[in-house]
Design a protein around this motif. Structure first.
Motif, short mmCIF file in Angstrom:
data_model
loop_
_atom_site.label_atom_id
_atom_site.label_comp_id
_atom_site.label_asym_id
_atom_site.label_seq_id
_atom_site.Cartn_x
_atom_site.Cartn_y
_atom_site.Cartn_z
N VAL A 71 0.91 -1.17 0.03
CA VAL A 71 -0.08 -0.04 0.10
C VAL A 71 0.94 1.17 -0.14
O VAL A 71 0.49 2.26 -0.68
CB VAL A 71 -0.90 -0.09 1.25
CG1 VAL A 71 -1.69 1.17 1.33
CG2 VAL A 71 -1.75 -1.17 1.22
N VAL A 72 1.93 1.41 0.88
CA VAL A 72 2.70 2.44 1.05
C VAL A 72 4.05 2.46 0.58
O VAL A 72 4.80 3.55 0.16
CB VAL A 72 2.99 2.87 2.61
CG1 VAL A 72 1.50 3.13 3.17
CG2 VAL A 72 3.75 1.71 3.21
N GLY A 73 4.58 1.43 0.14
CA GLY A 73 6.04 1.21 -0.61
C GLY A 73 6.92 0.69 0.32
O GLY A 73 6.56 0.44 1.52
N ASN A 74 8.03 0.26 -0.36
CA ASN A 74 9.10 -0.53 0.64
C ASN A 74 9.95 0.61 1.42
O ASN A 74 10.45 -0.01 2.21
CB ASN A 74 9.89 -1.51 -0.63
CG ASN A 74 9.11 -2.42 -0.82
OD1 ASN A 74 8.46 -3.10 -0.19
ND2 ASN A 74 9.53 -2.94 -2.28
N LYS A 75 9.74 1.74 1.06
CA LYS A 75 10.89 2.59 1.58
C LYS A 75 10.50 2.86 3.07
O LYS A 75 9.52 2.90 3.21
CB LYS A 75 11.15 3.83 0.73
CG LYS A 75 12.13 4.56 0.93
CD LYS A 75 12.18 5.93 -0.15
CE LYS A 75 10.90 6.79 0.16
NZ LYS A 75 11.36 7.99 -0.97
N GLY A 76 11.64 2.96 3.89
CA GLY A 76 11.29 3.47 5.13
C GLY A 76 10.79 4.64 5.33
O GLY A 76 11.42 5.86 4.87
N LEU A 77 9.35 4.97 6.15
CA LEU A 77 8.99 6.32 6.22
C LEU A 77 8.87 6.47 7.72
O LEU A 77 8.70 5.43 8.46
CB LEU A 77 7.37 6.29 5.44
CG LEU A 77 7.83 5.98 3.94
CD1 LEU A 77 6.35 5.88 3.60
CD2 LEU A 77 8.22 7.51 3.29
N PRO A 78 8.63 7.76 8.00
CA PRO A 78 8.13 8.00 9.29
C PRO A 78 6.54 7.84 9.53
O PRO A 78 5.91 7.54 8.42
CB PRO A 78 8.12 9.67 9.50
CG PRO A 78 8.99 10.04 8.44
CD PRO A 78 8.91 9.06 7.11
N ARG A 79 6.07 7.39 10.73
CA ARG A 79 4.79 6.86 11.13
C ARG A 79 3.76 7.76 10.52
O ARG A 79 2.77 7.51 9.99
CB ARG A 79 4.60 6.82 12.45
CG ARG A 79 3.41 6.11 12.96
CD ARG A 79 3.21 6.10 14.41
NE ARG A 79 4.35 5.43 14.98
CZ ARG A 79 4.68 4.16 15.40
NH1 ARG A 79 3.64 3.33 14.97
NH2 ARG A 79 5.67 3.70 15.77
#
Length: 134
Positions: A71-79
């Motif tokens: 849904v949001v992608g594999n990259k690390g993201l902030p909450r």
């Protein structure tokens, strides 16, 4: 002698009454002047804006699980960004319930994220995201 005492007493009362009458408008004028000065000072003083700094805990990148990564992608993201991307996905695919806007209907991708549930409340969303990030 009694008459002179009465006369002096009357004169004293009259003179204090006259003084009080003279002072009353001056006091009222001073109060009004103070009020207008305070109002002018409030309008003239520029308001200070405090530069808010984001909390470092909210900005830490989190790795999404494989189900959430669809849904949001594999990259690390902030909450905060993860929640924002989920909401973008929900709005893009019109998954928000039309009668009760607090409920989110799941499609195939979200059903795996929601743990098999077909519908969840928007208030449960953060709790579910918490299970899918490291």
């Amino acid at each position: 002698m009694a008459k002179t005492a009465k006369k002096t007493a009357k004169k004293a009362v009259k003179s204090t009454a006259k003084k009080a009458a003279k002072k009353a408008p001056k006091k009222a004028a001073k109060k009004a002047a103070k009020k207008t000065a305070k109002k002018a000072a409030k309008k003239a003083a520029p308001k200070k804006k405090s530069a808010r700094k984001p909390n470092a805990a909210f900005m830490a990148p989190l790795t999404p699980s494989p189900a959430l990564a669809e849904v949001v992608g594999n990259k690390g993201l902030p909450r905060t960004q993860i929640i924002k991307k989920i909401w973008d996905y929900i709005k893009k695919n019109k998954l928000q319930d039309q009668k009760n806007k607090r409920m989110i209907n799941a499609d195939d991708k979200l059903k795996t994220v929601f743990g098999g549930k077909g519908q969840i409340s928007m208030f449960e969303l953060a709790k579910i995201v918490n299970k899918h990030v490291k």
